[in-house]
Structures are given as structure tokens and as C-alpha cells.
Design an enzyme around this catalytic site. Structure first.
Site, short mmCIF file in Angstrom:
data_model
loop_
_atom_site.label_atom_id
_atom_site.label_comp_id
_atom_site.label_asym_id
_atom_site.label_seq_id
_atom_site.Cartn_x
_atom_site.Cartn_y
_atom_site.Cartn_z
CE LYS A 222 12.01 -1.47 9.35
NZ LYS A 222 11.95 -0.14 10.02
NE ARG A 256 17.21 2.45 5.39
CZ ARG A 256 17.40 1.20 5.81
NH1 ARG A 256 16.35 0.44 6.11
NH2 ARG A 256 18.62 0.71 5.92
#
Length: 281
Positions: A222, A256
Site C-alpha cells: 500500500k 492480509r
């Protein structure tokens, strides 16, 4: 650390779990188009399970910034066939469906999905929480603001931990009205928060851990990584491992990730570190 019950089976996790990402979309921010063909998706699923994934998380609707949101029909056509195929090829695998749409969730649960991973925490589809609640389906509740089109435009300020905690409390109350539930909390790192707020949430998980529920951290590739390092999502693999390690040290229960092997090694090393100092994960 936590347990789940699905399809009349109990799953007990005595260490942090790994949720491997399987995007079957043409437009995801990191791996769009890589696994949108059935054979490639199944091979990637097999690889992630072999590397130590505890859960496979199928996503058919990218919500990356400035991206057109797939229609419900498009998402259905992407995720239901691969859900069927994975259940046939890997009957014992725990499978999660990354969707904010109740109809997608229901269709996939009928095909054998175990968990619904909802980035909206029940905000984007008013039918989602009643469906999850009435059927007591394991549910990842992510903190989010806005709508699919606007959620990346927010930059929350103030006490971010209290904001996230209040959201979890409200949504949990809605589900709790249907009886006992299986909820996993996701603070939504990278969704509508400043860079500083993302790191604050990563640092102090216990401040928003509502009702002692397990916490999922999804930071893989991210922007809080690649914006700091001046790289790209594809170049954020090492940075992902660094921040996953920080998350584990601070009490994360599920990671995750795109890169399962790296996450497994981080869990093993942090577990060994904790054992050496007499601390349990």
C-alpha cells in the site's frame, strides 16, 4: 489466539494467520490482470496454500483510488466461478470473499465460501449486516468512510483510534442484535486516513481492539509504504514485510498479504523472538 466456525468445522489459530490475496480483477492496484484467468488463479491459490496461507481471499472488485467500480454483475461473473473451482480443487481450504455486496456474499457462501471480508464494514449495502447477522457468518469488518466513489477522498483527523473504535462498536451492535457473531476487525489502513494516521493505527492496535476481537492488518504493497520509500506497489515487498513485522509485534492476529512466504517467515521469526523473551503471541 482466535477461532472460527464454518461449514460445521472449527478452526483454531494459536498463532497469527495469513490471508493470501487472490485478485481476479483486471484493474487491482498491485496485481490487476495477473490472475483473472481460471488456470492462473488456481495455480496461484495452490502456491499460496503451499507457502502457508491459512485463508484465501478472493476479490473481484477493485477499489483502488480513481478507479471505476465494477458492477455487481461483473463482480459476480468474476468471483463465483473461481469460488466453485477452488472449493472443488481445495476442499479443505478456508476461503474468504472480498466484497461489500450482499448478493455477491450470498452467492459465494452458497458455493462454499467461509468468510466475508467487507471493506465497508456494512456501510455500502444495507442488506449486508442483516444477512451476515442472521446467518452468523465469519465477517471481516473494516473501518471505512464515504462511498466506493469517495472513500479515498477523506483524510480523517483527530483521535483516529477513537473514531475507529466508535465505528466498530456501532456496527458490532447492529450484528449483535442477531445473536452471537464471528467478527474480525480491520482498521482500514490506507482507506481515508493520512499517512501519519495509518502509522498510528499500526502502532497501537489495542486502543481500537473492540471487545477483544481479533484484528486483521492489510498493508500489503500500500501507499503508506511506497510513498515513503519512493517506489511502486510492485517494489514494496520488503517494506510490506517490515510493517507486517511491526504489526505482529503490536498484536496483529491476521496478516492480509500478496506475498505469503514473506509473511510466514515474519510470523515464525516474531514467534521465536517472543518465545525467547517469555511472551506469547
Amino acid at each position: 489466539m482466535f477461532k472460527l466456525t464454518s461449514r460445521k468445522k472449527n478452526y483454531i489459530f494459536d498463532r497469527p494467520a495469513i490471508m493470501g490475496i487472490l485478485n481476479v480483477t483486471p484493474d487491482s492496484f498491485s496485481d490487476g490482470g495477473r490472475y483473472d484467468e481460471m488456470d492462473k488463479a488456481l495455480l496461484h491459490c495452490e502456491q499460496m496454500l503451499a507457502e502457508g496461507a491459512d485463508i484465501i481471499d478472493i476479490g473481484g472488485c477493485s477499489t483502488r483510488p480513481n478507479n471505476a467500480i465494477a458492477t455487481e454483475n461483473e463482480e459476480m461473473q468474476r468471483v463465483v466461478p473461481i469460488m466453485k473451482a477452488i472449493r472443488k480443487a481445495f476442499p479443505e481450504a478456508l476461503v474468504s470473499i472480498d466484497t461489500f455486496r450482499k448478493n455477491i456474499a450470498e452467492a459465494c457462501i452458497e458455493e462454499g465460501a467461509d468468510i466475508i471480508n467487507d471493506i465497508s464494514g456494512g456501510l455500502f449495502d444495507v442488506e449486508m449486516l442483516p444477512y451476515i447477522g442472521e446467518n452468523h457468518i465469519p465477517y471481516v469488518m473494516m473501518h471505512c468512510v464515504g462511498t466506493p466513489a469517495t472513500m479515498h477522498q477523506y483524510t480523517l483527523v483527530g483521535d483516529i483510534h477513537q473514531t475507529v473504535m466508535d465505528f466498530f462498536a456501532q456496527q458490532h451492535k447492529t450484528l449483535e442484535a442477531y445473536g452471537d457473531q464471528q467478527i474480525i476487525l480491520d482498521p482500514g489502513i490506507g482507506f481515508g486516513k493520512s499517512l501519519e494516521a495509518n502509522y498510528q493505527l499500526l502502532n497501537d492496535l489495542e486502543r481500537y481492539r473492540y471487545n477483544n476481537l481479533p484484528i486483521l492488518i492489510g498493508i500489503s504493497r500500500k501507499s503508506l509504504i511506497f510513498k515513503v520509500l519512493g517506489t511502486t506497489p510492485q517494489g514494496a515487498e520488503n517494506g510490506t514485510t517490515v510493517l507486517n513485522t511491526i504489526a505482529l509485534l503490536n498484536g496483529a492476529d491476521i496478516l492480509r498479504v500478496h506475498d505469503v512466504k514473506n509473511a510466514r517467515e515474519a510470523i515464525e521469526l516474531v514467534g521465536t523472538f517472543h518465545q525467547s523473551i517469555g511472551k506469547t503471541l
